[in-house]
Design a protein around this motif. Structure first.
Motif, mmCIF file in Angstrom:
data_model
loop_
_atom_site.group_PDB
_atom_site.id
_atom_site.type_symbol
_atom_site.label_atom_id
_atom_site.label_comp_id
_atom_site.label_asym_id
_atom_site.label_seq_id
_atom_site.Cartn_x
_atom_site.Cartn_y
_atom_site.Cartn_z
ATOM 1 N N LYS A 283 33.895 39.448 -3.402
ATOM 2 C CA LYS A 283 34.424 38.395 -4.266
ATOM 3 C C LYS A 283 35.657 38.961 -4.961
ATOM 4 N N PRO A 284 36.791 38.253 -4.957
ATOM 5 C CA PRO A 284 38.054 38.850 -5.429
ATOM 6 C C PRO A 284 38.204 38.924 -6.945
ATOM 7 N N VAL A 285 37.135 39.269 -7.647
ATOM 8 C CA VAL A 285 37.194 39.440 -9.105
ATOM 9 C C VAL A 285 38.156 40.568 -9.475
ATOM 10 N N PHE B 104 40.536 44.553 2.255
ATOM 11 C CA PHE B 104 40.407 43.113 2.058
ATOM 12 C C PHE B 104 41.049 42.359 3.227
ATOM 13 N N ALA B 105 42.221 42.816 3.665
ATOM 14 C CA ALA B 105 42.927 42.128 4.753
ATOM 15 C C ALA B 105 42.309 42.422 6.118
ATOM 16 N N LEU B 106 41.878 43.664 6.331
ATOM 17 C CA LEU B 106 41.358 44.053 7.646
ATOM 18 C C LEU B 106 40.123 43.257 8.038
ATOM 19 N N GLN B 107 39.326 42.831 7.053
ATOM 20 C CA GLN B 107 38.089 42.131 7.383
ATOM 21 C C GLN B 107 38.338 40.816 8.130
ATOM 22 N N PHE B 108 39.527 40.247 7.955
ATOM 23 C CA PHE B 108 39.812 38.953 8.575
ATOM 24 C C PHE B 108 40.272 39.066 10.026
ATOM 25 N N LEU B 109 40.640 40.275 10.462
ATOM 26 C CA LEU B 109 41.198 40.430 11.800
ATOM 27 C C LEU B 109 40.264 39.945 12.908
ATOM 28 N N PRO B 110 38.956 40.273 12.885
ATOM 29 C CA PRO B 110 38.088 39.788 13.975
ATOM 30 C C PRO B 110 37.970 38.266 14.037
ATOM 31 N N HIS B 111 38.312 37.588 12.928
ATOM 32 C CA HIS B 111 38.173 36.127 12.886
ATOM 33 C C HIS B 111 39.526 35.430 12.793
ATOM 34 N N HIS C 253 23.986 22.137 0.704
ATOM 35 C CA HIS C 253 25.202 21.557 1.271
ATOM 36 C C HIS C 253 25.381 21.946 2.742
ATOM 37 N N PRO C 254 24.442 21.535 3.593
ATOM 38 C CA PRO C 254 24.537 21.898 5.017
ATOM 39 C C PRO C 254 25.716 21.258 5.731
ATOM 40 N N GLU C 255 26.379 20.305 5.075
ATOM 41 C CA GLU C 255 27.561 19.679 5.687
ATOM 42 C C GLU C 255 28.821 20.523 5.519
ATOM 43 N N MET C 256 28.737 21.581 4.700
ATOM 44 C CA MET C 256 29.922 22.382 4.388
ATOM 45 C C MET C 256 29.879 23.722 5.112
ATOM 46 N N PRO C 257 30.981 24.134 5.768
ATOM 47 C CA PRO C 257 31.017 25.459 6.399
ATOM 48 C C PRO C 257 30.850 26.569 5.365
ATOM 49 N N THR C 258 30.529 27.747 5.829
ATOM 50 C CA THR C 258 30.293 28.878 4.937
ATOM 51 C C THR C 258 31.548 29.240 4.143
ATOM 52 N N VAL C 259 31.351 29.749 2.926
ATOM 53 C CA VAL C 259 32.471 30.132 2.057
ATOM 54 C C VAL C 259 32.655 31.641 2.006
ATOM 55 N N TYR C 260 31.810 32.402 2.683
ATOM 56 C CA TYR C 260 31.763 33.849 2.476
ATOM 57 C C TYR C 260 32.701 34.608 3.408
ATOM 58 N N PHE C 261 33.321 35.667 2.868
ATOM 59 C CA PHE C 261 34.258 36.498 3.608
ATOM 60 C C PHE C 261 33.533 37.282 4.714
ATOM 61 N N PRO C 262 34.293 37.813 5.684
ATOM 62 C CA PRO C 262 33.675 38.525 6.811
ATOM 63 C C PRO C 262 32.796 39.713 6.430
ATOM 64 N N VAL C 263 33.184 40.511 5.420
ATOM 65 C CA VAL C 263 32.327 41.644 5.034
ATOM 66 C C VAL C 263 30.955 41.139 4.619
ATOM 67 N N SER C 264 30.925 40.051 3.875
ATOM 68 C CA SER C 264 29.645 39.456 3.503
ATOM 69 C C SER C 264 28.879 39.001 4.743
ATOM 70 N N GLN C 265 29.594 38.438 5.709
ATOM 71 C CA GLN C 265 28.946 37.972 6.934
ATOM 72 C C GLN C 265 28.303 39.125 7.693
ATOM 73 N N TRP C 266 28.939 40.293 7.682
ATOM 74 C CA TRP C 266 28.350 41.442 8.363
ATOM 75 C C TRP C 266 27.058 41.870 7.669
ATOM 76 N N THR D 101 38.815 27.454 11.311
ATOM 77 C CA THR D 101 38.027 26.920 10.188
ATOM 78 C C THR D 101 37.483 28.022 9.279
ATOM 79 N N MET D 102 38.059 29.231 9.369
ATOM 80 C CA MET D 102 37.493 30.359 8.636
ATOM 81 C C MET D 102 37.478 30.119 7.128
ATOM 82 N N LEU D 103 38.506 29.494 6.589
ATOM 83 C CA LEU D 103 38.608 29.288 5.149
ATOM 84 C C LEU D 103 38.324 27.845 4.735
ATOM 85 N N ALA D 104 37.814 27.038 5.661
ATOM 86 C CA ALA D 104 37.608 25.616 5.357
ATOM 87 C C ALA D 104 36.588 25.429 4.242
ATOM 88 N N GLY D 105 35.458 26.132 4.329
ATOM 89 C CA GLY D 105 34.433 26.007 3.299
ATOM 90 C C GLY D 105 34.911 26.507 1.955
#
Length: 419
Positions: A234-236, A265-272, A123-136, A277-281
């Protein structure tokens, strides 16, 4: 008595090692190995619930289980292509670009294309779904190994070492038989999904296992922080927070149990925070993706409408969790039940999602969880169909075979635990 565990344990590891041949024999052989090893695991689980082993033999099997995982470090995944999204997101970050800014197929990223990426990204048409910690983690693995899969697999292998070690101590602290740790260590499901197919959830599972260990040791703050970090993968673990809050005696500790996990969980979003479009995917995935969710499939068969079916399942989950939280079950049983209920009512239950439940197998040895770890392999029929014909199909008989024994056993366990 010892041979009762050693024989199926050895057979399970040998069967899983046959996955190396799948690289040459293809997806159907992969499916056969996954199904066969899962069948042997049912035999192993039956023996572990009845017998035990001396500690040296358990440690020997734990070492063998980790060596089997390490043997797949250089193997390319066969049952899943998710790892290529991880590699692409890492490559985008290494180029100094926000991974949330563009979908892989966007023309702005054309200069980053190679023969492998993003051509192999699903699905290259869809932005990433992964949270910032995963991105690091993706960035670090790409910086380490480039487009080779061993970078992310190395992090997953280290995570599995932590998971097995944590569950070894959890088993001893909870008073369960020491051999019960083998219910996770020798289970084909995490070996196939993490060591071979390289799913990121392995890192979240490790954080959850370490959090549960700290909880048993009454190390509150580390337990809460590790739970929060697992949420960042993942917020399990969100379904566990009310259990921990209600278990605390003072309002101060209850407030800590509620708020501290949310801090990492909340702090990871601060840099972004400035990325629109962070949560678009993730929102696209949440609205439209469905697979292998038994309650959702049953409800949607009646309503034939995605959104109402999701809302009904969410309501059923919420009701079930409230009843569970106010029940008299012990804390560990509540945690197991909460994660299992989440899986039963979720619209999407990929097989690697079920690995989150396996954290609670060693201290409790529930038949429903052991069977679920094995029957999850039935999802492989969809993978074979997709890779051979290009059709992503949900097979009703596979769904029934996967969930029917789990639900029956879970109902029996709940009845026994309430007594």
């Amino acid at each position: 008595m010892q041979s009762g565990i050693l024989l199926p344990a050895t057979a399970t590891l040998i069967a899983v090692l046959a996955l190396h041949a799948a690289m040459f024999l293809g997806i159907k052989f992969y499916a056969a190995v996954f199904l066969l090893s899962s069948g042997i695991y049912l035999w192993l689980g039956r023996e572990i619930t009845r017998k035990d082993l001396p500690e040296p033999k358990i440690l020997m099997l734990l070492g063998a289980a980790l060596l089997v995982r390490a043997s797949f470090l250089l193997a390319n995944p066969l049952g899943s292509d998710y790892v290529f999204r991880y590699l692409w997101d890492g490559k985008v970050q290494a180029a100094g670009i926000d991974p949330y800014a563009h979908a892989p197929g966007a023309p702005e990223l054309a200069h980053l294309k190679s023969d492998l990426l993003p051509a192999s990204v699903n699905h290259p048409e869809m932005p990433t779904v992964y949270f910032p910690v995963s991105q690091w983690i993706f960035f670090l693995s790409y910086s380490l190994a480039g487009e080779a899969v061993w970078g992310i697999k190395l992090f997953l292998l280290i995570a599995e070492v932590f998971t097995v070690s944590a569950l070894w101590h959890v088993t001893r602290l909870s008073g369960s038989r020491p051999a019960s740790v083998l219910l996770y260590a020798l289970c084909p499901l995490p070996i196939v999904q993490f060591a071979f197919d390289a799913h990121l959830d392995g890192i979240g599972v490790a954080l959850l296992a370490c959090s549960v260990l700290c909880r048993l040791k009454r190390h509150r703050v580390p337990a809460f922080l590790l739970l929060g970090l697992s949420l960042a993968i993942k917020p399990v673990g969100l379904v566990l927070i009310p259990i921990w809050v209600m278990a605390e005696k003072s309002w101060r500790n209850r407030l800590m149990a509620l708020l501290i996990p949310l801090i990492p969980f909340a702090l990871q979003f601060l840099p972004h925070r400035s990325s629109p479009t962070m949560l678009a995917g993730l929102m696209t995935f949440s609205r439209h993706w469905t697979f292998n969710g038994v309650a959702f499939e049953m409800v949607n068969a009646i309503l034939d409408n995605n959104l109402p079916s999701r809302l009904v399942c969410a309501g059923l989950l919420a009701t079930s969790l409230v009843l569970l939280y106010w029940s008299s079950l012990g804390e560990q049983r509540k945690m197991y039940c909460a994660v299992l209920l989440l899986l039963l009512f979720s619209p999407v239950v990929h097989p690697w999602y079920i690995c989150w439940l396996l954290v609670f197998l060693p201290p409790l040895r529930p038949g429903s969880g052991i069977v679920f770890a094995a029957t999850a392999s039935l999802t492989v029929f969809t993978i074979v169909s997709y890779q051979t014909s290009g059709i992503w199909a949900q097979y009703p008989l596979a769904l029934i075979g996967e969930y029917a024994p789990v639900i029956v056993l879970f109902a029996m366990e709940l009845r026994g635990w309430r007594r």
